[in-house]
Design a protein around this motif. Structure first.
Motif, PDB file in Angstrom:
ATOM      1  N   MET A   1       0.977  -1.107   0.004  1.00 13.71           N
ATOM      2  CA  MET A   1       0.093   0.115  -0.013  1.00 13.71           C
ATOM      3  C   MET A   1       0.897   1.307   0.004  1.00 13.71           C
ATOM      4  O   MET A   1       2.007   1.365   0.573  1.00 13.71           O
ATOM      5  N   ILE A   2       0.513   2.126  -0.872  1.00 16.26           N
ATOM      6  CA  ILE A   2       1.383   3.625  -0.896  1.00 16.26           C
ATOM      7  C   ILE A   2       0.390   4.449  -0.060  1.00 16.26           C
ATOM      8  O   ILE A   2      -0.738   4.781  -0.408  1.00 16.26           O
ATOM      9  N   GLU A   3       0.791   5.083   0.701  1.00 22.75           N
ATOM     10  CA  GLU A   3       0.367   6.400   1.644  1.00 22.75           C
ATOM     11  C   GLU A   3       0.424   7.771   0.791  1.00 22.75           C
ATOM     12  O   GLU A   3       1.490   7.994   0.716  1.00 22.75           O
ATOM     13  N   ILE A   4      -0.621   8.461   0.599  1.00 25.55           N
ATOM     14  CA  ILE A   4      -0.616   9.449  -0.437  1.00 25.55           C
ATOM     15  C   ILE A   4      -1.276  10.479   0.368  1.00 25.55           C
ATOM     16  O   ILE A   4      -2.500  10.223   0.838  1.00 25.55           O
ATOM     17  N   GLU A   5      -0.614  11.761   0.329  1.00 28.37           N
ATOM     18  CA  GLU A   5      -1.471  12.960   0.916  1.00 28.37           C
ATOM     19  C   GLU A   5      -2.442  13.654  -0.188  1.00 28.37           C
ATOM     20  O   GLU A   5      -1.922  13.882  -1.334  1.00 28.37           O
ATOM     21  N   VAL A   6      -3.765  13.482   0.106  1.00 32.04           N
ATOM     22  CA  VAL A   6      -4.644  14.030  -1.021  1.00 32.04           C
ATOM     23  C   VAL A   6      -5.005  15.533  -0.417  1.00 32.04           C
ATOM     24  O   VAL A   6      -5.671  15.701   0.668  1.00 32.04           O
ATOM     25  N   GLN A   7      -4.729  16.365  -1.495  1.00 33.71           N
ATOM     26  CA  GLN A   7      -5.386  17.869  -1.344  1.00 33.71           C
ATOM     27  C   GLN A   7      -6.498  18.109  -1.869  1.00 33.71           C
ATOM     28  O   GLN A   7      -6.649  17.953  -3.323  1.00 33.71           O
ATOM     29  N   ASN A   8      -7.711  18.365  -1.151  1.00 32.15           N
ATOM     30  CA  ASN A   8      -9.070  18.522  -1.952  1.00 32.15           C
ATOM     31  C   ASN A   8      -9.170  19.951  -2.053  1.00 32.15           C
ATOM     32  O   ASN A   8      -9.497  20.540  -1.304  1.00 32.15           O
ATOM     33  N   TRP A  47       2.333  14.826  -7.827  1.00 30.58           N
ATOM     34  CA  TRP A  47       3.694  15.431  -7.710  1.00 30.58           C
ATOM     35  C   TRP A  47       4.425  14.611  -6.192  1.00 30.58           C
ATOM     36  O   TRP A  47       3.678  14.113  -5.563  1.00 30.58           O
ATOM     37  N   TYR A  48       5.612  14.495  -6.408  1.00 27.51           N
ATOM     38  CA  TYR A  48       6.430  13.857  -5.560  1.00 27.51           C
ATOM     39  C   TYR A  48       7.429  14.693  -4.706  1.00 27.51           C
ATOM     40  O   TYR A  48       7.982  15.766  -5.253  1.00 27.51           O
ATOM     41  N   GLN A  49       7.612  14.831  -3.299  1.00 28.09           N
ATOM     42  CA  GLN A  49       8.598  15.466  -2.745  1.00 28.09           C
ATOM     43  C   GLN A  49       9.373  14.457  -1.838  1.00 28.09           C
ATOM     44  O   GLN A  49       8.794  13.356  -1.206  1.00 28.09           O
ATOM     45  N   LYS A  50      10.577  14.910  -2.012  1.00 26.08           N
ATOM     46  CA  LYS A  50      11.525  13.945  -0.921  1.00 26.08           C
ATOM     47  C   LYS A  50      11.243  14.045   0.605  1.00 26.08           C
ATOM     48  O   LYS A  50      11.123  15.253   0.941  1.00 26.08           O
ATOM     49  N   TRP A  57      10.561   9.222  -1.549  1.00 25.61           N
ATOM     50  CA  TRP A  57       9.832  10.319  -2.383  1.00 25.61           C
ATOM     51  C   TRP A  57       8.321  10.038  -1.857  1.00 25.61           C
ATOM     52  O   TRP A  57       7.866   9.178  -2.211  1.00 25.61           O
ATOM     53  N   ILE A  58       7.716  11.124  -1.578  1.00 27.54           N
ATOM     54  CA  ILE A  58       6.300  10.977  -1.147  1.00 27.54           C
ATOM     55  C   ILE A  58       5.317  11.637  -2.272  1.00 27.54           C
ATOM     56  O   ILE A  58       5.495  12.891  -2.618  1.00 27.54           O
ATOM     57  N   PRO A  59       4.560  10.670  -2.580  1.00 28.38           N
ATOM     58  CA  PRO A  59       3.377  11.308  -3.678  1.00 28.38           C
ATOM     59  C   PRO A  59       2.426  12.233  -2.832  1.00 28.38           C
ATOM     60  O   PRO A  59       1.924  11.970  -1.893  1.00 28.38           O
ATOM     61  N   TYR A  60       1.906  13.228  -3.711  1.00 29.41           N
ATOM     62  CA  TYR A  60       1.001  14.129  -3.285  1.00 29.41           C
ATOM     63  C   TYR A  60      -0.101  14.283  -4.399  1.00 29.41           C
ATOM     64  O   TYR A  60       0.295  14.332  -5.511  1.00 29.41           O
ATOM     65  N   LEU A  61      -1.359  14.297  -4.115  1.00 26.11           N
ATOM     66  CA  LEU A  61      -2.451  14.491  -5.285  1.00 26.11           C
ATOM     67  C   LEU A  61      -3.260  15.827  -4.960  1.00 26.11           C
ATOM     68  O   LEU A  61      -3.618  15.889  -3.759  1.00 26.11           O
ATOM     69  N   HIS A  62      -3.847  16.139  -5.819  1.00 27.72           N
ATOM     70  CA  HIS A  62      -4.493  17.432  -5.966  1.00 27.72           C
ATOM     71  C   HIS A  62      -5.864  17.180  -6.764  1.00 27.72           C
ATOM     72  O   HIS A  62      -5.495  16.813  -7.765  1.00 27.72           O
ATOM     73  N   VAL A  63      -7.115  16.959  -5.981  1.00 33.27           N
ATOM     74  CA  VAL A  63      -8.029  16.591  -6.702  1.00 33.27           C
ATOM     75  C   VAL A  63      -9.142  17.653  -6.517  1.00 33.27           C
ATOM     76  O   VAL A  63      -9.208  18.669  -5.646  1.00 33.27           O
TER      77      VAL A  63
END
Length: 102
Positions: A1-8, A47-50, A57-63
């Motif tokens: 599983m990949i933990e992703i920060e989702v910005q709504n 996008w990914y941030q270190k 590298w941590i993934p971030y989503l903008h939805v």
């Protein structure tokens, strides 16, 4: 599983969710709304941030909430008027607009 920060963007909120795969830009995902119902969201940006630790590298989503499909504009309909030339009527929602000629 990949933990992703989702910005709504719709609700101006952030939360961390787990995904089996990272969604791509333009794909749709289903998220639970604040009222408890599920809704469709479009992935606007990814996008990914270190991370602060190691070489991770941590993934971030903008939805954004997927817009509802727009109702098609109705075509004018021929409506025969009593004792007059046929008139054209356009129906918009529950309101009818008649224009009589003759």
């Amino acid at each position: 599983m990949i933990e992703i920060e989702v910005q709504n963007e719709t609700h101006q909120s952030q939360e961390r969710l787990r995904f089996a795969a990272v969604p791509r830009i333009g794909e749709g995902i289903r998220l639970r709304e604040p009222d408890g119902f599920w809704a469709s969201y479009d992935v606007v940006d990814l996008w990914y941030q270190k991370a602060e630790f190691g070489d991770v590298w941590i993934p971030y989503l903008h939805v954004r909430l997927t817009p509802a499909p727009a109702a098609a504009e109705p075509e004018p309909v021929e409506v025969p008027a009593q004792g007059q030339a046929p008139a054209k009527a356009q129906v918009y929602g529950i309101k009818e607009v008649y224009s009589f000629t003759g």
